[in-house]
Motif scaffolding. Structure first.
Motif, PDB file in Angstrom:
ATOM      1  N   ASP A 245      -0.578  22.169   0.698  1.00  0.00           N
ATOM      2  CA  ASP A 245      -0.084  21.045  -0.105  1.00  0.00           C
ATOM      3  C   ASP A 245       0.925  20.222   0.674  1.00  0.00           C
ATOM      4  OD1 ASP A 245      -1.609  21.736  -2.252  1.00  0.00           O
ATOM      5  OD2 ASP A 245      -0.017  22.772  -3.338  1.00  0.00           O
ATOM      6  N   GLN A 247       1.300  19.977   3.872  1.00  0.00           N
ATOM      7  CA  GLN A 247       0.648  19.258   4.968  1.00  0.00           C
ATOM      8  C   GLN A 247      -0.036  17.991   4.456  1.00  0.00           C
ATOM      9  OE1 GLN A 247      -1.622  21.487   8.178  1.00  0.00           O
ATOM     10  NE2 GLN A 247      -3.275  20.309   7.273  1.00  0.00           N
ATOM     11  N   GLU A 248      -0.716  18.110   3.322  1.00  0.00           N
ATOM     12  CA  GLU A 248      -1.414  16.951   2.768  1.00  0.00           C
ATOM     13  C   GLU A 248      -0.425  15.881   2.310  1.00  0.00           C
ATOM     14  OE1 GLU A 248      -4.961  17.504   0.063  1.00  0.00           O
ATOM     15  OE2 GLU A 248      -3.627  16.395  -1.255  1.00  0.00           O
ATOM     16  N   ALA A 251       1.194  14.043   5.273  1.00  0.00           N
ATOM     17  CA  ALA A 251       0.281  13.073   5.886  1.00  0.00           C
ATOM     18  C   ALA A 251       0.212  11.819   5.023  1.00  0.00           C
ATOM     19  CB  ALA A 251      -1.109  13.684   6.071  1.00  0.00           C
TER      20      ALA A 251
END
Lengths: 445, 445
Positions: A245, A247-248, A251
């Motif tokens: 989560d 990481q997403e 980004a």
């Protein structure tokens, strides 16, 4: 099955036992998705039908507006039940999104011990590892035997990510080792845990940045990572689902900042028009006002334009090419820094690389531009001026594009801010100055 | 410890037994990082010192150039050993990066059975689930007892992500259920596996897009996901560490495409100047040539510019604001589609939202612009013309910005292509046409 549940719950007659059977077989994430399209009344109805053993799981996955609707209709005792069933990290995520009145009521109905843990977790700063960790994990003391690990796993309803590793602590709660379930299965049940454990533990601190943590998950292929406080006491773990989560989200956040948008953390379709406007208009105003600089520059060269109006036609081409060339460099460096592939100390390496790339790209662009102007305008001087300006613009844009993000990091700013819009504005100003000065000198105006 | 290893390996005298001891205690990922800064000779030396039980693990984590250096110095027998120790998915990743000559030699030294599996995996298309799956997982037949699962776990050196779930297949190898290790620990050893298993299995197909798979990992919080072929036979699993990689790569790819760069999949500092140039120059040329359109438009309005040269000064402001406004919309929609939050069928919802956001943003921008022109230029007509043009530009840019990415998806193009550079070029052309036509009408020129 999702559609089936949706149809039944919206029908006049609800066959509760049939419904329970369907729900029991469904993945809780899929059940939570059904709530998305239901009216308030139906949300409450469906939640009450949920089999007891999955209600808290589903609750953790529905979004915060629906959580609010549900929690407001539950009795104090029911709230207590749901809160005891939730994993601590999910409980904290839920509470963080609730208005103060709901929080007060919820916390009042949580058992005292759990309330203390939740309150502690709520105190960690927003981007810290502490804010996403859970306090539910398997730990053993150095004096324990292997068999104990299996007792704990059998006894407690721990998250799947936590089952793979046991954390071993000493008498002061300090983290001294880890043991994988595979090691434990291979060991004798009455062996000392210290014989089995691995003492080279990679861990995070509660106050570390959660972005760094996500990078480490990716690097080491962890399923869970232990978190310690400043005294090296084990206080929690972060599981890989939360790292995914993070990481997403990171980004998405970088992508939004790079496009001059204040990040919102809400899915687009669920964000109101007002919020969307607020997240965008400030940057648009700033960029528009800085564009005043370009207006002033152009006004300063009005005489040149009157003498040679064809110069105007190349302004957009120069500006766009400069903007694109600069943002290519900026975006690559920003992403490289986000992934820890480019560091501050690489600044000279990066600069040297970009200068050479700019020289090559510039050469190709100039060749095509020169040919085009000669064919379309049949004017050698114009071709020369625009080509020289173009070359200088590309070199300048790529230099600014690669240096600004690293510079931002050096003064502890978010490098993502230094993306297209900012680079474009700077490139515009500089390219116009270069262009008109070249024109004045070469064309003698 | 990384620095210690680095110092010892580069020293004149290498204390091999001390070195082995240090390496044995280190995380394999950290050992692999030491290889990054070593000369060819030292790479080979260090690899030969690695304790046998971790050599293959380290090999999986060093990058492909170093893998090539190592493999070229190994004997046929040693190659066979390393290849037998590697997890199948890591072996495939490695082989995919090697030149044909190396591949031939490597495959010749892999045991026949394993070679067949590797060859099969190599055949899957690049972006498919099949290309990232592994064939090493724990499966049981419907006729098995619970105890069998623990035997398999004890016997085989399977990856940690695979240990949590057993996959149950019928006599035709069709996937019929899953059982978690927690369920297995709670069950009796001689219970039938069918009593314990969960039959509601979420799975992927070998030919599915790996990007969709990564989204599902995030949605369902999986540690591993079973993969079936078209006959619903279980052929492999994908583990969460690979899903994390896919998620990170896909985000990087989208970011690069949005900045008009051909994605490279290599870290920035390891990409050569020529490759960097190649990945950027094509888009720059395309964008520069399309800017020819703006030149033609401006030339068409040369008479207006001669009469009223102050008009030129506002061209950059209009172009930049239009570009930024448009790319804000485009980037949000592109990211929303990548995360499956925005779908093709939402096109009207999105359009209606963006129109309102554009109306509000435009109003704020116009108010500020009008004031600024009145103060700086003291010219009501100029303030009126630029403000009207600005408003129309923002509405137009946001419309184009939100519709183009969804349109791209409708014709099965990558929406990320429709980001800043393309939107900017289109916005430039349209805003100039609007601006000069408004000027002609209102100023009567």
């Amino acid at each position: 099955m999702k559609n089936e549940v949706f149809t039944i719950i919206n029908g006049d007659f609800i066959d509760i036992s049939k419904m329970k059977k369907i729900l029991q077989d469904m993945n809780t994430v899929d059940i939570a998705e059904v709530f998305d399209d239901l009216s308030k009344e139906k949300i409450i109805q469906l939640f009450r039908i949920l089999p007891k053993n999955i209600a808290a799981d589903v609750f953790a996955y529905v979004d915060s507006e629906q959580q609010k609707v549900i929690i407001e209709t539950l009795t104090d005792i029911e709230i207590g039940e749901v809160m005891s069933e939730l994993f601590v990290d999910d409980a904290v995520d839920f509470i963080e999104e609730m208005p103060a009145s709901v929080v007060t009521r919820v916390l009042a109905n949580v058992p005292a011990e759990r309330r203390e843990v939740i309150n502690q977790l709520l105190k960690y700063p927003k981007n810290s590892v502490g804010s996403i960790m859970t306090t539910e994990f398997i730990y053993l003391k150095v004096s324990h035997k292997v068999a104990r690990a299996f007792e704990v796993i059998r006894k407690r309803g721990i998250k799947k990510e936590t089952i793979y590793t046991c954390y071993i602590i000493d008498e002061n709660r300090k983290l001294v080792g880890t043991a994988s379930i595979r090691d434990l299965l291979l060991a004798e049940q009455d062996q000392d845990i210290t014989e089995v454990m691995d003492t080279n533990v990679i861990f995070a601190n509660t106050m570390d940045d959660k972005e760094t943590l996500a990078i480490n998950f990716n690097k080491y292929d962890f399923l869970a990572m232990p978190v310690v406080d400043n005294e090296h006491r084990l206080v929690g773990i972060v599981t890989v689902d939360d790292a995914l989560d993070v990481q997403e989200q990171e980004a998405t956040e970088d992508i939004e900042i790079m496009a001059a948008i204040t990040p919102s953390h809400e899915p687009y379709l669920k964000t109101s028009v007002l919020t969307l406007t607020k997240n965008r208009v400030v940057w648009l105003l700033v960029l528009m006002l800085t564009a005043t600089l370009t207006a002033i520059i152009i006004e300063g060269f009005e005489d040149a334009i009157m003498v040679f109006p064809a110069l105007v036609a190349f302004i957009p081409m120069l500006m766009d090419t400069g903007g694109s060339a600069g943002s290519q460099s900026a975006v690559l460096i920003i992403r490289g820094m986000a992934l820890n592939e480019v560091r501050k100390r690489d600044i000279l390496l990066v600069f040297w690389k970009e200068i050479r790339v700019a020289a090559l790209c510039g050469a190709a662009l100039v060749a095509v531009n020169f040919g085009r102007v000669m064919i379309m305008n049949q004017d050698f001087v114009l071709a020369l001026v625009t080509s020289l300006a173009l070359y200088a613009t590309v070199i300048m844009a790529k230099t600014v594009g690669c240096l600004l993000p690293i510079g931002a990091r050096l003064i502890k700013m978010d490098p993502a801010v230094m993306a297209s819009p900012v680079i474009t504005t700077i490139a515009d100003v500089l390219s116009l100055i270069i262009y008109f000065n070249l024109a004045r000198i070469i064309m003698n105006i």
